[in-house]
Design a protein around this motif. Sequence first.
Motif, mmCIF file in Angstrom:
data_model
loop_
_atom_site.group_PDB
_atom_site.id
_atom_site.type_symbol
_atom_site.label_atom_id
_atom_site.label_comp_id
_atom_site.label_asym_id
_atom_site.label_seq_id
_atom_site.Cartn_x
_atom_site.Cartn_y
_atom_site.Cartn_z
ATOM 1 N N SER A 15 0.844 -1.298 0.014
ATOM 2 C CA SER A 15 0.461 0.022 -0.175
ATOM 3 C C SER A 15 0.914 1.555 0.073
ATOM 4 C CB SER A 15 -1.111 0.455 1.010
ATOM 5 O OG SER A 15 -0.853 0.027 2.678
ATOM 6 N N LEU A 16 -0.035 2.384 -0.588
ATOM 7 C CA LEU A 16 1.357 3.462 -0.687
ATOM 8 C C LEU A 16 1.261 3.819 0.447
ATOM 9 C CD1 LEU A 16 1.895 5.407 -2.586
ATOM 10 C CD2 LEU A 16 -0.159 6.774 -1.899
ATOM 11 N N THR A 17 0.464 4.374 1.980
ATOM 12 C CA THR A 17 0.585 4.110 3.091
ATOM 13 C C THR A 17 1.891 3.211 3.471
ATOM 14 O OG1 THR A 17 -1.709 3.995 3.891
ATOM 15 C CG2 THR A 17 0.054 4.399 5.166
ATOM 16 N N TYR A 18 2.002 1.776 3.365
ATOM 17 C CA TYR A 18 3.521 1.414 4.336
ATOM 18 C C TYR A 18 4.399 1.538 3.671
ATOM 19 C CZ TYR A 18 7.036 -2.441 4.075
ATOM 20 O OH TYR A 18 7.814 -3.200 4.571
ATOM 21 N N MET A 19 4.584 2.463 2.001
ATOM 22 C CA MET A 19 5.862 3.000 1.765
ATOM 23 C C MET A 19 5.775 4.005 2.067
ATOM 24 S SD MET A 19 7.093 0.759 -0.754
ATOM 25 C CE MET A 19 8.295 1.197 -0.897
ATOM 26 N N GLU A 20 4.572 4.842 2.662
ATOM 27 C CA GLU A 20 5.108 6.131 3.157
ATOM 28 C C GLU A 20 6.253 5.923 4.735
ATOM 29 O OE1 GLU A 20 2.854 9.742 4.070
ATOM 30 O OE2 GLU A 20 1.642 7.978 4.228
ATOM 31 N N SER A 21 5.642 4.784 5.279
ATOM 32 C CA SER A 21 6.318 4.725 6.457
ATOM 33 C C SER A 21 7.307 4.270 6.072
ATOM 34 C CB SER A 21 5.135 3.622 7.263
ATOM 35 O OG SER A 21 5.435 2.669 6.449
ATOM 36 N N ARG A 22 8.351 4.124 4.807
ATOM 37 C CA ARG A 22 9.418 3.179 4.899
ATOM 38 C C ARG A 22 9.918 4.257 3.995
ATOM 39 N NH1 ARG A 22 10.046 -1.718 7.281
ATOM 40 N NH2 ARG A 22 11.726 -1.723 5.380
ATOM 41 N N LEU A 23 9.661 5.254 4.339
ATOM 42 C CA LEU A 23 10.997 6.219 2.887
ATOM 43 C C LEU A 23 11.095 7.410 3.425
ATOM 44 C CD1 LEU A 23 8.255 6.423 -0.601
ATOM 45 C CD2 LEU A 23 11.126 5.400 -0.099
ATOM 46 N N ALA A 31 1.780 13.826 -1.725
ATOM 47 C CA ALA A 31 0.550 14.193 -1.946
ATOM 48 C C ALA A 31 -0.781 14.298 -1.862
ATOM 49 C CB ALA A 31 0.837 14.485 -3.432
ATOM 50 N N ASN A 32 -1.150 13.201 -1.969
ATOM 51 C CA ASN A 32 -2.201 13.049 -1.836
ATOM 52 C C ASN A 32 -2.750 11.271 -1.797
ATOM 53 O OD1 ASN A 32 -2.533 11.673 -4.138
ATOM 54 N ND2 ASN A 32 -1.937 13.885 -5.372
ATOM 55 N N ARG A 33 -3.754 10.894 -2.118
ATOM 56 C CA ARG A 33 -4.712 9.344 -1.797
ATOM 57 C C ARG A 33 -3.594 8.416 -2.460
ATOM 58 N NH1 ARG A 33 -10.402 8.935 -0.133
ATOM 59 N NH2 ARG A 33 -10.558 10.401 1.392
ATOM 60 N N GLN A 34 -2.636 9.519 -4.368
ATOM 61 C CA GLN A 34 -2.350 8.466 -4.951
ATOM 62 C C GLN A 34 -0.861 8.528 -5.616
ATOM 63 O OE1 GLN A 34 -4.908 10.293 -8.005
ATOM 64 N NE2 GLN A 34 -6.404 8.269 -8.328
ATOM 65 N N TYR A 35 -0.510 9.391 -4.607
ATOM 66 C CA TYR A 35 1.395 10.084 -5.135
ATOM 67 C C TYR A 35 1.800 10.476 -3.691
ATOM 68 C CZ TYR A 35 -0.201 10.249 -10.015
ATOM 69 O OH TYR A 35 -0.633 9.948 -10.950
ATOM 70 N N ILE A 36 2.998 9.262 -3.783
ATOM 71 C CA ILE A 36 4.375 9.934 -2.833
ATOM 72 C C ILE A 36 5.263 10.705 -3.328
ATOM 73 C CG2 ILE A 36 5.923 9.441 -1.586
ATOM 74 C CD1 ILE A 36 4.040 7.661 -0.461
ATOM 75 N N PHE A 37 6.176 11.594 -3.826
ATOM 76 C CA PHE A 37 6.831 11.377 -4.722
ATOM 77 C C PHE A 37 8.341 12.765 -4.439
ATOM 78 C CE2 PHE A 37 4.644 15.748 -3.860
ATOM 79 C CZ PHE A 37 5.769 16.763 -3.458
#
Length: 79
Positions: A15-23, A31-37
């Motif tokens: 999930s994007l939430t999982y990746m956000e916690s690891r980066l 940025a929103n529900r669809q993107y991390i940059f």
Amino acid sequence: MKVHFENKKPLLHKSLTYMESRLPEDVFFRANRQYIFNMDYIKKIEPYFNSTLLIELQNGQRIDLSQRQSVKFREITGV
């Protein structure tokens, strides 16, 4: 989730939430529900609809920040 780097676009089953916690927070921004940059690849920042921001990356990708994330981005970057 699809990850873009160089000319590769692998599909990851996370999930994007999982990746956000690891980066690292100082490099990547949700940025929103669809993107991390990656903030190191920002080419241009423009005002957008309802005081939100539009981010253009070096590869030409344009990402609109949610209203909440626009406020957070301004606090972090001073834009």
